[in-house]
Write a protein that holds these residues in place. Structure first.
Motif, short mmCIF file in Angstrom:
data_model
loop_
_atom_site.label_atom_id
_atom_site.label_comp_id
_atom_site.label_asym_id
_atom_site.label_seq_id
_atom_site.Cartn_x
_atom_site.Cartn_y
_atom_site.Cartn_z
N VAL A 274 0.85 -1.20 0.00
CA VAL A 274 0.00 0.00 0.00
C VAL A 274 0.88 1.25 0.00
CG1 VAL A 274 -1.58 1.36 1.42
CG2 VAL A 274 -2.05 -1.05 0.98
N ARG A 275 0.58 2.13 -0.92
CA ARG A 275 1.27 3.41 -0.99
C ARG A 275 0.23 4.48 -0.76
NH1 ARG A 275 4.33 0.64 0.24
NH2 ARG A 275 6.32 0.00 -0.64
N SER A 276 0.71 5.68 -0.48
CA SER A 276 -0.16 6.79 -0.19
C SER A 276 -1.31 6.92 -1.19
CB SER A 276 0.69 8.04 -0.20
OG SER A 276 -0.05 9.12 0.17
N SER A 277 -1.02 6.63 -2.45
CA SER A 277 -2.01 6.86 -3.50
C SER A 277 -2.69 5.58 -3.95
CB SER A 277 -1.31 7.50 -4.69
OG SER A 277 -0.10 6.81 -4.95
N TYR A 278 -2.46 4.47 -3.24
CA TYR A 278 -3.00 3.19 -3.69
C TYR A 278 -4.50 3.10 -3.42
CZ TYR A 278 -3.14 -1.86 -4.38
OH TYR A 278 -3.42 -3.13 -4.82
N HIS A 279 -5.26 2.73 -4.44
CA HIS A 279 -6.72 2.64 -4.34
C HIS A 279 -7.36 3.95 -3.90
CE1 HIS A 279 -7.03 -2.05 -4.09
NE2 HIS A 279 -6.34 -1.61 -5.13
N ALA A 280 -6.72 5.03 -4.27
CA ALA A 280 -7.19 6.34 -3.84
C ALA A 280 -8.56 6.66 -4.43
CB ALA A 280 -6.18 7.41 -4.24
N ASP A 281 -8.85 6.10 -5.61
CA ASP A 281 -10.15 6.36 -6.23
C ASP A 281 -11.29 5.88 -5.33
OD1 ASP A 281 -8.98 3.87 -6.71
OD2 ASP A 281 -10.23 3.45 -8.45
N GLU A 282 -11.08 4.73 -4.67
CA GLU A 282 -12.13 4.20 -3.78
C GLU A 282 -12.31 5.09 -2.55
OE1 GLU A 282 -11.06 0.30 -2.52
OE2 GLU A 282 -11.17 -0.49 -4.55
N GLN A 283 -11.22 5.70 -2.15
CA GLN A 283 -11.31 6.51 -0.93
C GLN A 283 -12.16 7.75 -1.14
OE1 GLN A 283 -7.15 7.01 -0.22
NE2 GLN A 283 -6.85 4.80 -0.19
N VAL A 284 -12.09 8.30 -2.35
CA VAL A 284 -12.93 9.48 -2.63
C VAL A 284 -14.38 9.08 -2.47
CG1 VAL A 284 -13.35 11.40 -4.22
CG2 VAL A 284 -11.34 9.99 -4.52
#
Ligand code: SF4
Ligand code: SF4
Length: 290
Positions: A274-284
């Motif tokens: 996991v990186r800071s931007s990993y799966h960031a789309d889901e987080q939005v």
């Protein structure tokens, strides 16, 4: 005395040689743009650029005025300011057809505004050309200056991400110039300026912290109203960087994620890669459903 510990199997990922993103790499060179995905040789690049249509751009040059002990970005005298960069990033987001874009930057301690004006302009340029792309920003502490943060927040990113990186005790050893409290303060201020914009922070583990210290960091983030947390394994980029003290197992990450969710984060992504931007789309989406 500190021997090199062996990398566990779950971190030995085979890179797909059938690279269908060669065209995108060419685009980056043509536009003279930098992505963290490429520069940090991120193992998730196929998934992100391909399936998920997300990427992390690094603006304000490729040279940082700081030298954090975990980071592979070059340190030195920064590049000249490139005022055309915001438009080129916006064009690339369009050409890559991104659903979600993360914009980060090197720390520009040489600039009074910490690079915030170009940062804000990049958000606006991306939005003008890509009204449906969600935009996450990942700035440095920009000197801890309130006005710099305000300038950035006024461009209204969809997520404000600022990484705490490590636990309080290890911060002076691992991060250059940044302080633990200054990072917490930035996160709290961002929330105060625009309460509807979700805030997010990432922690790297494996640098010698204890589980108690990780939990304390979660509590500190929650106490400063942070909504989303990501936790990933620290990997040593070169021999000169801080050594890995521990590799956490996927189960241990699962356990940490569970604790984080109990603490009230709206979303937590935790895992070896996991990186800071990993799966960031889901987080939005998770944040939007709040
Ligand atoms: Fe890029 Fe982040 Fe995805 Fe890695 S996880 S490929 S840095 S967007
Ligand atoms: Fe790397 Fe950011 Fe530290 Fe610069 S400030 S060395 S880019 S982590």
């Amino acid at each position: 005395k500190s021997e090199h510990i062996k990398k566990p199997d779950w971190l030995k990922i085979k890179l797909n040689t059938n690279e269908n993103y060669t065209g995108l790499k060419k685009l980056m060179r043509e536009k003279n743009l930098h992505t963290v995905c490429e520069e940090a040789r991120c193992p998730n690049i196929h998934e992100c650029w391909g399936e998920r249509r997300t990427a992390t751009f690094m603006i304000l040059g490729a040279v940082c005025t700081r030298a954090c002990r975990f980071c592979a970005v070059k340190t030195g005298l920064p590049n000249e300011l490139d005022t055309a960069e915001p438009e080129r990033v916006a064009d690339s987001v369009e050409l890559m057809n991104l659903k979600h874009v993360v914009v980060t930057a090197v720390a520009r301690d040489d600039l009074k505004d910490g690079g915030s004006a170009i940062f804000a302009e990049t958000i606006r340029a991306i939005r003008r050309k890509n009204p449906f792309t969600t935009i996450e920003v990942l700035p440095s502490d920009m000197g801890g200056d309130r006005d710099n943060l305000q300038r950035l927040m006024d461009a209204k990113p969809d997520i404000l991400n600022h990484n705490i990186e490590t636990v309080r005790r290890l911060t002076p050893r691992i991060r250059a110039r940044a302080t633990y409290d200054r990072s917490l303060e930035l996160l709290a201020r961002a929330k105060e300026m625009y309460p509807v914009i979700p805030t997010k922070s990432s922690l790297m583990v494996g640098l010698g912290e204890t589980v108690e210290e990780i939990i304390e960091t979660m509590d500190d983030l929650r106490a400063h109203d942070v909504d989303i947390m990501t936790i990933g394994q620290y990997l040593q980029p070169t021999k000169k960087h801080a050594k890995v003290v521990k590799y956490y197992s996927p189960d241990e990450f699962g356990e940490l994620r569970k604790i984080a969710m109990e603490k009230g984060f709206s979303h937590c992504e935790a895992g070896p890669l996991v990186r800071s931007s990993y799966h960031a789309d889901e987080q939005v989406n998770a944040a939007a459903k709040e």
